[in-house]
Design an enzyme around this catalytic site. Structure first.
Site, PDB file in Angstrom:
ATOM      1  N   LYS A 124      21.628 -22.784   5.372  1.00 53.00           N
ATOM      2  CA  LYS A 124      20.538 -22.602   4.454  1.00 53.00           C
ATOM      3  C   LYS A 124      19.248 -21.208   4.559  1.00 53.00           C
ATOM      4  CE  LYS A 124      19.967 -24.163   0.622  1.00 53.00           C
ATOM      5  NZ  LYS A 124      20.892 -23.814  -0.665  1.00 53.00           N
ATOM      6  N   ASP A 164      21.133 -18.821  -3.874  1.00 56.94           N
ATOM      7  CA  ASP A 164      20.877 -19.855  -3.969  1.00 56.94           C
ATOM      8  C   ASP A 164      19.119 -19.602  -5.479  1.00 56.94           C
ATOM      9  OD1 ASP A 164      20.390 -22.579  -3.714  1.00 56.94           O
ATOM     10  OD2 ASP A 164      18.563 -22.271  -3.866  1.00 56.94           O
TER      11      ASP A 164
HETATM   12  N1  GLU Z   1      23.295 -22.255  -3.175  1.00 59.50           N
HETATM   13  C1  GLU Z   1      24.761 -23.179  -3.243  1.00 59.50           C
HETATM   14  C2  GLU Z   1      24.501 -24.693  -2.676  1.00 59.50           C
HETATM   15  O1  GLU Z   1      23.036 -25.014  -3.117  1.00 59.50           O
HETATM   16  C3  GLU Z   1      25.757 -22.244  -2.616  1.00 59.50           C
HETATM   17  C4  GLU Z   1      25.659 -22.200  -1.392  1.00 59.50           C
HETATM   18  C5  GLU Z   1      27.425 -21.377  -1.324  1.00 59.50           C
HETATM   19  O2  GLU Z   1      28.025 -20.755  -1.582  1.00 59.50           O
HETATM   20  O3  GLU Z   1      27.043 -20.993  -0.048  1.00 59.50           O
HETATM   21  O4  GLU Z   1      25.389 -25.053  -3.006  1.00 59.50           O
END
Ligand code: GLU
Length: 447
Positions: A124, A164
């Site tokens: 993240k 996100d």
């Molecule tokens: N931010 C999204 C999640 O919390 C998607 C992450 C992504 O597609 O890599 O899963």
């Protein structure tokens, strides 16, 4: 394993990192029994390894706003775990972003990605940059400055960021443009959530919300219920809420609430297509106000300042906004108003005592890492299409997303069914994700 001992050590090492410690505690509590049946995990100190990120990059991001002033932000990428695949997870731009928030999200992502059945590790990143009130040009300059630091840490077989909170298609475009310029070599699959003409997957924007509703359907089916005609309250009005509103409506449910930081819009007759389309306009405006919906549709959307979506009577609650957005009091209010199901779509959207209250009152509850995994799963499908230099059709992506959500539901049932026959989805999701990552770590040695 003694959860309390590990938690005390972790809290001493990382004082004040409340969200991160909360996320770890929830997982450790769920897996304790299973863990104790596997002495080989204990011997390799798998849990102690798994709760710490592999590494964290922190960097300064300087940029110039429209008024010509210099602005300073902090940027981060937390590469949490790569036991089952390259690091994968979104970027969050929000004024409250801290290392603790990104560590909790990276930790959750590791288990979520394991549940998707696809080979993706957990990561993240993001920044304390606040997109509210920023112009398109400011967003572009910030994204470019952010990528100037990030680009050497990422790559298609290394770490693949996506969107996100605060990062959608527009931001991914600016980030990708700068990445390609810096790399001087076209890596199609270095980010996901891309535009349709430059390597994006059809249905990726809708996928988190669609996947959440597919999961909800399976959960309801297992409980002998149907979503048709049910009242659904959704919090937020961003990308995830938008996809959830489309699919819930398509499946015959009535979306009676959406919300924002300013309050809630009660929609007694259910959200309509023009209103769902308007959610996109509201997100692109960077105003962060749900009242704009009732200004635009005053007859159908009734705005109340300072109230949450959970004040609107509903059958099914879908938190789609931010961590810890649903408190114990909210859970009590929901139940008092007749709610009998809560599927968490935001990451860690419910506070721990709210979850316990739901569970003790027989409310059907499923956690974010299972419910919202359709977003990152479709990112995984985007990576596959990029690697094949192909674009699949909507039907193919949707069918695979369906299968993945069904498989996640099955894993929850397999690992979460209790002696009395009811399914504890929190336990099920945590144990299924943990077992896969733990096994992969064990087989690859102490590294
Ligand atoms: N931010 C999204 C999640 O919390 C998607 C992450 C992504 O597609 O890599 O899963």
């Amino acid at each position: 394993m003694k959860t309390q001992v590990i938690m005390q050590q972790l809290a001493a090492k990382h004082p004040g990192e409340a969200e991160y410690l909360q996320a770890v505690q929830e997982v450790l509590e769920s897996i304790e029994d299973v863990y104790n049946q596997h002495p080989e995990f204990e011997a390799a100190k798998i849990v102690e390894q798994m709760v710490e990120p592999d590494r964290i990059f922190t960097f300064r991001v300087n940029w110039v706003n429209d008024a010509g002033e210099v602005c300073n932000n902090l940027g981060y990428r937390v590469q949490f775990n790569s036991a089952i695949g390259p690091y994968k997870g979104g970027l969050r731009f929000h004024r409250a972003v801290t290392p603790s928030m990104l560590k909790f999200l990276g930790f959750e992502q590791t288990f979520k990605n394991a549940l998707t059945t696809l080979p993706m590790g957990g990561a993240k990143g993001g920044s304390d940059f606040d997109p509210v009130g920023k112009s398109d040009a400011e967003i572009m300059r910030f994204c470019q400055a952010f990528m100037l630091e990030l680009w050497q840490c990422i790559g298609p077989d290394q770490d693949v960021p996506a969107g996100d909170v605060g990062v959608g298609g527009r931001e991914i475009g600016f980030l990708n443009g700068m990445y390609q310029k810096l790399a001087r070599r076209y890596h199609t699959g270095v980010l996901t959530g891309k535009g349709m003409t430059w390597g994006g997957s059809i249905l990726r924007p809708e996928a988190t919300g669609f996947g959440a509703l597919y999961f909800t359907q399976h959960l309801l089916h297992k409980a002998g219920k149907d979503i048709k005609g049910k009242k659904v309250a959704i919090s937020g009005f961003g990308n995830v809420a938008w996809g959830a509103a489309i699919k819930a409506t398509e499946l015959g449910a009535k979306v009676v609430a959406i919300s924002g930081p300013d309050g809630v819009c009660h929609i007694p007759e259910g959200i309509t297509k023009p209103m769902i389309d308007y959610m996109l306009v509201m997100r692109a405006s960077n105003r962060n106000r749900v009242q704009d919906m009732s200004d635009k549709f005053p007859e159908s959307a009734l705005f109340t300042a300072g109230k949450k979506a959970w004040s609107v009577p509903c059958d099914i609650a879908l938190p789609c906004a931010f961590q810890n957005e649903l408190s114990l009091d909210d859970a009590k209010e929901l139940i008092a108003n007749g709610c009998w199901c809560c599927c968490e779509v935001s990451n860690m959207g419910c506070q721990p005592d709210a979850i316990h209250h739901f569970q003790h009152n027989g409310i059907l509850f499923a956690p974010g890492k299972a419910v919202n995994a359709g977003g990152v799963a479709t990112s995984g499908l985007e990576m596959t299409q990029n690697a094949q230099h192909l674009n699949w059709k909507a039907e193919e992506v949707d069918q695979r997303l369906h299968q993945i959500m069904e498989s996640i539901h099955e894993q929850c049932v397999r690992f979460g069914t209790q002696p009395d026959g009811h399914v504890d989805y929190v336990k099920g999701a945590n144990i299924a994700g943990f077992m896969k990552v733990a096994q992969a770590m064990l087989e690859q040695g102490i590294v």
